[in-house]
Design an enzyme around this catalytic site. Structure first.
Site, PDB file in Angstrom:
ATOM      1  N   CYS A   1       0.932  -1.377   0.092  1.00 21.16           N
ATOM      2  CA  CYS A   1      -0.027  -0.087  -0.022  1.00 21.16           C
ATOM      3  C   CYS A   1       0.941   1.288  -0.050  1.00 21.16           C
ATOM      4  CB  CYS A   1      -0.867   0.047   1.189  1.00 21.16           C
ATOM      5  SG  CYS A   1      -2.390   0.948   1.236  1.00 21.16           S
TER       6      CYS A   1
ATOM      7  N   ARG B   1     -12.284   6.299  -1.823  1.00 19.71           N
ATOM      8  CA  ARG B   1     -11.498   5.260  -1.406  1.00 19.71           C
ATOM      9  C   ARG B   1     -11.922   3.832  -2.209  1.00 19.71           C
ATOM     10  NH1 ARG B   1      -7.825   6.494   2.230  1.00 19.71           N
ATOM     11  NH2 ARG B   1      -7.042   4.757   2.483  1.00 19.71           N
TER      12      ARG B   1
ATOM     13  N   HIS C   1      -3.685  -6.139   1.936  1.00 18.98           N
ATOM     14  CA  HIS C   1      -3.367  -6.159   3.281  1.00 18.98           C
ATOM     15  C   HIS C   1      -3.753  -7.605   3.829  1.00 18.98           C
ATOM     16  CE1 HIS C   1      -2.206  -1.865   3.710  1.00 18.98           C
ATOM     17  NE2 HIS C   1      -3.486  -1.695   3.058  1.00 18.98           N
TER      18      HIS C   1
END
Length: 260
Positions: free
Chosen positions: A96, A130, A196
């Site tokens: 990320c 997002r 993640h």
């Protein structure tokens, strides 16, 4: 008897650690130790004067914008030693925010530009919305079909240049920018991804691939004995079915067949 040893550098663990990214270090350590490979993990942060060439593998996780800006300044100071490490075969896994810093720049949604180290040919632009949710994608690094799963949460839209390849193609989720169906980046021994989770806990084949690349710096026979990792594969398979509604296509324990 000579004990095989890997040296892992954990970059900025005090600043870049969201969504349990540090679990990737645990996965790498345990999968190596279960095979009789000794692992040393060093924590490296802002201001530390280190020679990154000493490390077989470097890992860095994701973080918030403020911490990412702090890290960006320090990473630029470490740029030369990072480039020398990669040239020597050191494996890099960046998640990320760390992934974004390996490229040319990250321009936030407010127009603030964070300079990357320019290690790889890509750039990132902040978006108003997002990109979040679970991701299922297909790895591009093998000559056989294999899925990779994880969780993404990022405002940045990353666009790859012609000098790099995507790590995976998206089956379900957004990936690099939600437009081109690509996820992550790979060039040589450098890997970046938005996944993640920690991503390596859900993807044992990817974890072993990174370990094998790191072992190549230490031995000309980077063979990884098979592990009893049925539970890890079952977890992976369940996520593939749940989020992409497809069957598992990965060959399990591929190194047992390929590198013997």
């Amino acid at each position: 008897m000579c004990t095989l040893k890997l040296k892992i550098g954990h970059l900025y663990p005090d600043l870049l650690e969201i969504y349990s990214d540090r679990g990737n270090i645990t996965v790498l350590r345990k999968r190596a130790e279960w095979r009789g490979i000794e692992v040393q993990v060093d924590r490296i942060s802002i201001g530390d004067d280190v020679n990154l060439v000493e490390y077989d593998l470097l890992f860095s996780g994701g973080g918030e914008d403020r911490e990412q800006m702090q890290v960006a300044e320090d990473l630029l100071r470490k740029r030369d030693t990072l480039l020398r490490a990669v040239a020597s075969g050191t494996v890099v896994l960046a998640i990320c925010g760390s992934y974004q810093l390996l490229g040319h720049y990250f321009e936030t949604v407010n127009g603030h530009r964070i300079e990357g180290v320019g290690l790889l040919d890509f750039y990132t632009i902040g978006g108003q919305r997002r990109l979040t949710g679970n991701v299922v994608s297909k790895l591009t690094i093998f000559n056989f079909e294999c899925t990779v799963v994880g969780y993404e949460n990022h405002s940045g839209r990353t666009y790859l240049g012609p000098g790099v390849a995507p790590l995976a193609t998206v089956v379900s989720g957004h990936g690099n920018n939600g437009e081109d169906g690509l996820e992550g980046v790979v060039q040589g021994t450098v890997f970046g991804t938005y996944l993640h989770g920690p991503v390596l806990a859900k993807n044992p084949l990817l974890a072993d691939h990174l370990l094998q690349l790191a072992l190549k710096r230490r031995t000309d026979r980077p063979y990884l004995p098979p592990l009893e990792d049925e539970w890890e594969w079952l977890a992976h398979e369940r996520l593939v079915r749940k989020f992409a509604r497809m069957k598992l296509t990965c060959p399990r324990r591929v190194y047992n067949e390929v590198d013997r």
